[in-house]
Design an enzyme around this catalytic site. Sequence first.
Site, PDB file in Angstrom:
ATOM      1  CG  ASN A   9       9.826  -0.510   0.400  1.00  0.00           C
ATOM      2  OD1 ASN A   9      10.865   0.055   0.767  1.00  0.00           O
ATOM      3  ND2 ASN A   9       9.766  -1.309  -0.656  1.00  0.00           N
ATOM      4  CD1 TRP A  10       8.557   5.564   3.403  1.00  0.00           C
ATOM      5  CD2 TRP A  10      10.150   6.625   4.564  1.00  0.00           C
ATOM      6  NE1 TRP A  10       7.937   6.329   4.337  1.00  0.00           N
ATOM      7  CE2 TRP A  10       8.888   6.998   5.074  1.00  0.00           C
ATOM      8  CE3 TRP A  10      11.298   7.166   5.156  1.00  0.00           C
ATOM      9  CZ2 TRP A  10       8.747   7.890   6.141  1.00  0.00           C
ATOM     10  CZ3 TRP A  10      11.164   8.050   6.213  1.00  0.00           C
ATOM     11  CH2 TRP A  10       9.898   8.412   6.703  1.00  0.00           C
ATOM     12  CE  LYS A  11       9.148   0.675  -3.561  1.00  0.00           C
ATOM     13  NZ  LYS A  11       8.644   0.230  -4.856  1.00  0.00           N
ATOM     14  CG  HIS A  94      11.074  -4.927  -2.610  1.00  0.00           C
ATOM     15  ND1 HIS A  94      11.195  -4.500  -3.919  1.00  0.00           N
ATOM     16  CD2 HIS A  94       9.913  -4.420  -2.140  1.00  0.00           C
ATOM     17  CE1 HIS A  94      10.142  -3.752  -4.217  1.00  0.00           C
ATOM     18  NE2 HIS A  94       9.346  -3.683  -3.160  1.00  0.00           N
ATOM     19  CD  GLU A  96      11.510  -1.529  -6.143  1.00  0.00           C
ATOM     20  OE1 GLU A  96      12.080  -1.051  -5.145  1.00  0.00           O
ATOM     21  OE2 GLU A  96      10.369  -1.163  -6.518  1.00  0.00           O
ATOM     22  CD  GLU A 166       5.600  -5.643  -2.263  1.00  0.00           C
ATOM     23  OE1 GLU A 166       5.034  -4.668  -1.769  1.00  0.00           O
ATOM     24  OE2 GLU A 166       6.789  -5.627  -2.626  1.00  0.00           O
ATOM     25  N   GLY A 172       4.490   0.158  -8.082  1.00  0.00           N
ATOM     26  CA  GLY A 172       4.829   1.477  -8.601  1.00  0.00           C
ATOM     27  C   GLY A 172       4.177   1.803  -9.936  1.00  0.00           C
ATOM     28  CB  SER A 212      -0.536   0.195  -7.247  1.00  0.00           C
ATOM     29  OG  SER A 212       0.547   0.343  -8.143  1.00  0.00           O
ATOM     30  N   GLY A 233       4.599   1.244  -0.967  1.00  0.00           N
ATOM     31  CA  GLY A 233       5.716   2.074  -1.405  1.00  0.00           C
ATOM     32  C   GLY A 233       5.301   3.528  -1.512  1.00  0.00           C
ATOM     33  N   GLY A 234       4.938   3.933  -2.721  1.00  0.00           N
ATOM     34  CA  GLY A 234       4.636   5.343  -3.026  1.00  0.00           C
ATOM     35  C   GLY A 234       3.745   6.039  -2.019  1.00  0.00           C
TER      36      GLY A 234
HETATM   37  P1  PGA Z   1       4.075   0.693  -4.455  1.00  0.00           P
HETATM   38  O1  PGA Z   1       5.327  -0.214  -3.973  1.00  0.00           O
HETATM   39  O2  PGA Z   1       3.127   0.765  -3.311  1.00  0.00           O
HETATM   40  O3  PGA Z   1       4.701   2.026  -4.801  1.00  0.00           O
HETATM   41  O4  PGA Z   1       3.484  -0.001  -5.633  1.00  0.00           O
HETATM   42  C1  PGA Z   1       5.119  -1.346  -3.190  1.00  0.00           C
HETATM   43  C2  PGA Z   1       6.447  -1.970  -2.819  1.00  0.00           C
HETATM   44  O5  PGA Z   1       7.389  -1.893  -3.609  1.00  0.00           O
HETATM   45  O6  PGA Z   1       6.586  -2.550  -1.720  1.00  0.00           O
END
Ligand code: PGA
Length: 256
Positions: A9-11, A94, A96, A166, A172, A212, A233-234
């Site tokens: 997930n590149w956001k 998600h 966010e 999640e 994050g 994470s 994500g990251g």
């Molecule tokens: P993260 O994000 O791996 O940076 O914790 C996961 C996500 O938001 O899907």
Amino acid sequence: MRKSVIAGNWKMYKTVTEALEFFSKVEFAGKTDRVETVVCAPFVALPALVQETKASGIRIGAQNMHWEEEGAYTGEISPSMLTALGVTHAIIGHSERRAYFAETDESVRLKTRSALDHQLTPIVCVGETLEEREAGRTRELVREQVVAAIRGLSSEEACRLILAYEPVWAIGTGRSATVEDATDVIRFIRKSVADQFDQQVANEVRILYGGSVKPDNIQSFLDTDEIDGALVGGASLDPSSFARLVEVAAQRGDLG
Ligand code: PGA
């Protein structure tokens, strides 16, 4: 056996140029075809990435979509716009988006329904906040979100779902859930799916862990039979770290 999934997930990261640069650098060692590998990129990069990855088996996903086919919805992207490009997956709900863009269980339900109607694979995210966890409400919350998302689906549709657990506090933050906690909630999610449909559907739905996940901790999550992969994500932004995640998941596939 359920096929493992690694979904990046590149956001809101990477311009189109940077996105293409990632794929010029990413190299997988060994046999990775047993892993459903998905990169969910910003909308503007999707056309270029679908072209770029055509021959590779990597799938390209969106991070959101509207549920309607078309209409007066300024700023939105429809499912058929995505499928017309060759996009195959879409992240839905998600945390966010739930937190910053007012997504609700109802919009998540509509989007999940619509994605399946358009032959897109929805990656439906569920998870509790730290406050909710500390109040002992994790199961209740997660069940509510799962049931809302899958309400009204046929068994065949439900089998095509990917769910992602999640915990909001793990996203994050560098503080992932413990394998025990993630396994416990994911087992509970599978049971919630069985309660809504039946054991066979529950056995087929892929359920990922996200929050994470990194090359150095993914193995422990995948060591359990319960967790079918990760939404990352990251650690998905860097080509070598993303490749490593896929390689670890592929070794697991070989054992199965
Ligand atoms: P993260 O994000 O791996 O940076 O914790 C996961 C996500 O938001 O899907």
